[in-house]
Write a protein that holds these residues in place. Structure first.
Motif, PDB file in Angstrom:
ATOM      1  N   VAL A   1     -12.022   7.915  -6.040  1.00  0.00           N
ATOM      2  CA  VAL A   1     -10.762   7.494  -5.451  1.00  0.00           C
ATOM      3  C   VAL A   1      -9.881   6.911  -6.552  1.00  0.00           C
ATOM      4  CG1 VAL A   1      -9.687   5.871  -3.831  1.00  0.00           C
ATOM      5  CG2 VAL A   1     -11.787   7.079  -3.192  1.00  0.00           C
ATOM      6  N   HIS A   2      -8.601   7.278  -6.517  1.00  0.00           N
ATOM      7  CA  HIS A   2      -7.617   6.736  -7.446  1.00  0.00           C
ATOM      8  C   HIS A   2      -6.261   6.776  -6.756  1.00  0.00           C
ATOM      9  CE1 HIS A   2      -7.577  11.072  -8.064  1.00  0.00           C
ATOM     10  NE2 HIS A   2      -6.326  10.947  -8.487  1.00  0.00           N
ATOM     11  N   ALA A   3      -5.258   6.245  -7.418  1.00  0.00           N
ATOM     12  CA  ALA A   3      -3.915   6.254  -6.841  1.00  0.00           C
ATOM     13  C   ALA A   3      -2.897   6.516  -7.935  1.00  0.00           C
ATOM     14  CB  ALA A   3      -3.615   4.926  -6.159  1.00  0.00           C
ATOM     15  N   VAL A   4      -1.773   7.070  -7.523  1.00  0.00           N
ATOM     16  CA  VAL A   4      -0.649   7.322  -8.418  1.00  0.00           C
ATOM     17  C   VAL A   4       0.542   6.547  -7.871  1.00  0.00           C
ATOM     18  CG1 VAL A   4       0.878   9.091  -9.374  1.00  0.00           C
ATOM     19  CG2 VAL A   4      -1.539   9.606  -8.982  1.00  0.00           C
ATOM     20  N   THR A   5       1.348   5.982  -8.776  1.00  0.00           N
ATOM     21  CA  THR A   5       2.511   5.210  -8.366  1.00  0.00           C
ATOM     22  C   THR A   5       3.686   5.472  -9.294  1.00  0.00           C
ATOM     23  OG1 THR A   5       3.315   2.986  -7.843  1.00  0.00           O
ATOM     24  CG2 THR A   5       1.819   3.186  -9.727  1.00  0.00           C
ATOM     25  N   ASP A   6       4.883   5.192  -8.800  1.00  0.00           N
ATOM     26  CA  ASP A   6       6.090   5.281  -9.619  1.00  0.00           C
ATOM     27  C   ASP A   6       6.244   4.045 -10.499  1.00  0.00           C
ATOM     28  OD1 ASP A   6       6.776   7.717  -8.509  1.00  0.00           O
ATOM     29  OD2 ASP A   6       8.068   6.840  -6.981  1.00  0.00           O
ATOM     30  N   TRP A   7       5.473   2.997 -10.221  1.00  0.00           N
ATOM     31  CA  TRP A   7       5.548   1.768 -11.010  1.00  0.00           C
ATOM     32  C   TRP A   7       5.058   2.040 -12.436  1.00  0.00           C
ATOM     33  CZ3 TRP A   7       6.621  -3.307  -9.006  1.00  0.00           C
ATOM     34  CH2 TRP A   7       6.904  -3.323  -7.638  1.00  0.00           C
ATOM     35  N   THR A   8       5.588   1.285 -13.387  1.00  0.00           N
ATOM     36  CA  THR A   8       5.098   1.365 -14.762  1.00  0.00           C
ATOM     37  C   THR A   8       4.245   0.132 -15.036  1.00  0.00           C
ATOM     38  OG1 THR A   8       6.970   0.133 -15.683  1.00  0.00           O
ATOM     39  CG2 THR A   8       7.188   2.556 -15.528  1.00  0.00           C
ATOM     40  N   LYS A   9       3.432   0.212 -16.073  1.00  0.00           N
ATOM     41  CA  LYS A   9       2.595  -0.928 -16.439  1.00  0.00           C
ATOM     42  C   LYS A   9       3.463  -2.142 -16.763  1.00  0.00           C
ATOM     43  CE  LYS A   9      -1.590  -1.550 -18.939  1.00  0.00           C
ATOM     44  NZ  LYS A   9      -2.474  -1.008 -19.968  1.00  0.00           N
ATOM     45  N   ASP A  10       4.558  -1.927 -17.496  1.00  0.00           N
ATOM     46  CA  ASP A  10       5.439  -3.036 -17.862  1.00  0.00           C
ATOM     47  C   ASP A  10       6.085  -3.670 -16.632  1.00  0.00           C
ATOM     48  OD1 ASP A  10       4.865  -2.801 -20.553  1.00  0.00           O
ATOM     49  OD2 ASP A  10       6.619  -1.549 -20.981  1.00  0.00           O
ATOM     50  N   ARG A  11       6.465  -2.840 -15.664  1.00  0.00           N
ATOM     51  CA  ARG A  11       7.078  -3.372 -14.442  1.00  0.00           C
ATOM     52  C   ARG A  11       6.056  -4.203 -13.655  1.00  0.00           C
ATOM     53  NH1 ARG A  11       9.472   0.287  -9.634  1.00  0.00           N
ATOM     54  NH2 ARG A  11      10.131  -1.411  -8.288  1.00  0.00           N
ATOM     55  N   LEU A  12       4.819  -3.734 -13.594  1.00  0.00           N
ATOM     56  CA  LEU A  12       3.778  -4.504 -12.906  1.00  0.00           C
ATOM     57  C   LEU A  12       3.500  -5.808 -13.647  1.00  0.00           C
ATOM     58  CD1 LEU A  12       1.235  -1.710 -11.896  1.00  0.00           C
ATOM     59  CD2 LEU A  12       2.710  -3.013 -10.368  1.00  0.00           C
ATOM     60  N   LYS A  13       3.429  -5.750 -14.975  1.00  0.00           N
ATOM     61  CA  LYS A  13       3.163  -6.967 -15.759  1.00  0.00           C
ATOM     62  C   LYS A  13       4.265  -8.007 -15.576  1.00  0.00           C
ATOM     63  CE  LYS A  13       0.409  -5.419 -19.684  1.00  0.00           C
ATOM     64  NZ  LYS A  13       0.484  -5.189 -21.137  1.00  0.00           N
ATOM     65  N   ALA A  14       5.491  -7.546 -15.299  1.00  0.00           N
ATOM     66  CA  ALA A  14       6.627  -8.463 -15.131  1.00  0.00           C
ATOM     67  C   ALA A  14       6.624  -9.143 -13.765  1.00  0.00           C
ATOM     68  CB  ALA A  14       7.933  -7.701 -15.337  1.00  0.00           C
ATOM     69  N   MET A  15       5.806  -8.652 -12.841  1.00  0.00           N
ATOM     70  CA  MET A  15       5.748  -9.241 -11.497  1.00  0.00           C
ATOM     71  C   MET A  15       5.058 -10.598 -11.530  1.00  0.00           C
ATOM     72  SD  MET A  15       4.667  -5.949  -9.204  1.00  0.00           S
ATOM     73  CE  MET A  15       4.672  -6.895  -7.687  1.00  0.00           C
TER      74      MET A  15
ATOM     75  N   ALA B   1       0.833  -1.208   0.000  1.00  0.00           N
ATOM     76  CA  ALA B   1       0.000   0.000   0.000  1.00  0.00           C
ATOM     77  C   ALA B   1       0.864   1.252   0.000  1.00  0.00           C
ATOM     78  CB  ALA B   1      -0.937  -0.014   1.206  1.00  0.00           C
ATOM     79  N   GLY B   2       2.072   1.166   0.560  1.00  0.00           N
ATOM     80  CA  GLY B   2       2.986   2.303   0.595  1.00  0.00           C
ATOM     81  C   GLY B   2       3.524   2.700  -0.769  1.00  0.00           C
ATOM     82  N   ASP B   3       3.361   1.823  -1.767  1.00  0.00           N
ATOM     83  CA  ASP B   3       3.820   2.127  -3.129  1.00  0.00           C
ATOM     84  C   ASP B   3       2.797   2.945  -3.903  1.00  0.00           C
ATOM     85  OD1 ASP B   3       6.225   0.762  -2.844  1.00  0.00           O
ATOM     86  OD2 ASP B   3       5.378  -1.131  -3.525  1.00  0.00           O
ATOM     87  N   LEU B   4       1.657   3.204  -3.289  1.00  0.00           N
ATOM     88  CA  LEU B   4       0.575   3.926  -3.961  1.00  0.00           C
ATOM     89  C   LEU B   4       0.207   5.176  -3.164  1.00  0.00           C
ATOM     90  CD1 LEU B   4      -1.645   0.792  -4.636  1.00  0.00           C
ATOM     91  CD2 LEU B   4      -0.225   1.971  -6.313  1.00  0.00           C
ATOM     92  N   ASP B   5      -0.050   6.252  -3.878  1.00  0.00           N
ATOM     93  CA  ASP B   5      -0.478   7.510  -3.263  1.00  0.00           C
ATOM     94  C   ASP B   5      -1.972   7.644  -3.540  1.00  0.00           C
ATOM     95  OD1 ASP B   5      -0.577   9.998  -2.111  1.00  0.00           O
ATOM     96  OD2 ASP B   5       0.456  11.022  -3.760  1.00  0.00           O
ATOM     97  N   PHE B   6      -2.792   7.343  -2.541  1.00  0.00           N
ATOM     98  CA  PHE B   6      -4.244   7.334  -2.711  1.00  0.00           C
ATOM     99  C   PHE B   6      -4.811   8.728  -2.516  1.00  0.00           C
ATOM    100  CE2 PHE B   6      -3.219   3.041  -1.305  1.00  0.00           C
ATOM    101  CZ  PHE B   6      -3.848   2.294  -2.293  1.00  0.00           C
ATOM    102  N   MET B   7      -5.773   9.084  -3.380  1.00  0.00           N
ATOM    103  CA  MET B   7      -6.400  10.400  -3.293  1.00  0.00           C
ATOM    104  C   MET B   7      -7.799  10.362  -3.875  1.00  0.00           C
ATOM    105  SD  MET B   7      -3.950  12.198  -6.143  1.00  0.00           S
ATOM    106  CE  MET B   7      -2.495  11.380  -5.559  1.00  0.00           C
ATOM    107  N   ARG B   8      -8.524  11.438  -3.611  1.00  0.00           N
ATOM    108  CA  ARG B   8      -9.894  11.596  -4.098  1.00  0.00           C
ATOM    109  C   ARG B   8      -9.910  12.855  -4.968  1.00  0.00           C
ATOM    110  NH1 ARG B   8     -14.026   9.003  -1.603  1.00  0.00           N
ATOM    111  NH2 ARG B   8     -12.839   8.724   0.295  1.00  0.00           N
TER     112      ARG B   8
END
Length: 94
Positions: free
Chosen positions: A75-89, A62-69
């Motif tokens: 509600v949505h969140a912003v992260t430093d992760w990229t889509k490709d990096r998440l897909k590789a997990m 949860a600390g990897d996401l910045d949650f906001m309204r």
């Protein structure tokens, strides 16, 4: 999207009811996934796919996401992760 006027969620608001279904954006405001559910202190994000079909669930802290309204209360969140990096997990399995 300008997130500077969005209200950050408090820790009390980080509940499944509030977070499930929230959109996740990367730092360039590209939609990279949607919150599927919470698993303990981890957030499971569905990445890829189309309309939820073929999406890969991955778990991040949860600390990897910045949650906001936003101005509309969404509600949505912003992260430093990229889509490709998440897909590789590795795929999250319950």
């Amino acid at each position: 999207m300008d997130h500077s006027n969005h209200v950050r969620l408090t820790s009390d608001e980080l509940t499944p009811t509030v977070l499930e279904g929230a959109t996740i954006y990367d730092v360039d405001d590209n939609k990279i996934g949607t919150i599927s559910h919470m698993h303990g202190s981890e957030i499971v994000i569905d990445v890829g796919g189309f309309l939820g079909i073929g999406a890969k669930p991955v778990a991040v802290s949860a600390g990897d996401l910045d949650f906001m309204r936003d101005e509309d209360g969404e509600v949505h969140a912003v992260t430093d992760w990229t889509k490709d990096r998440l897909k590789a997990m590795p795929e999250h399995r319950h």
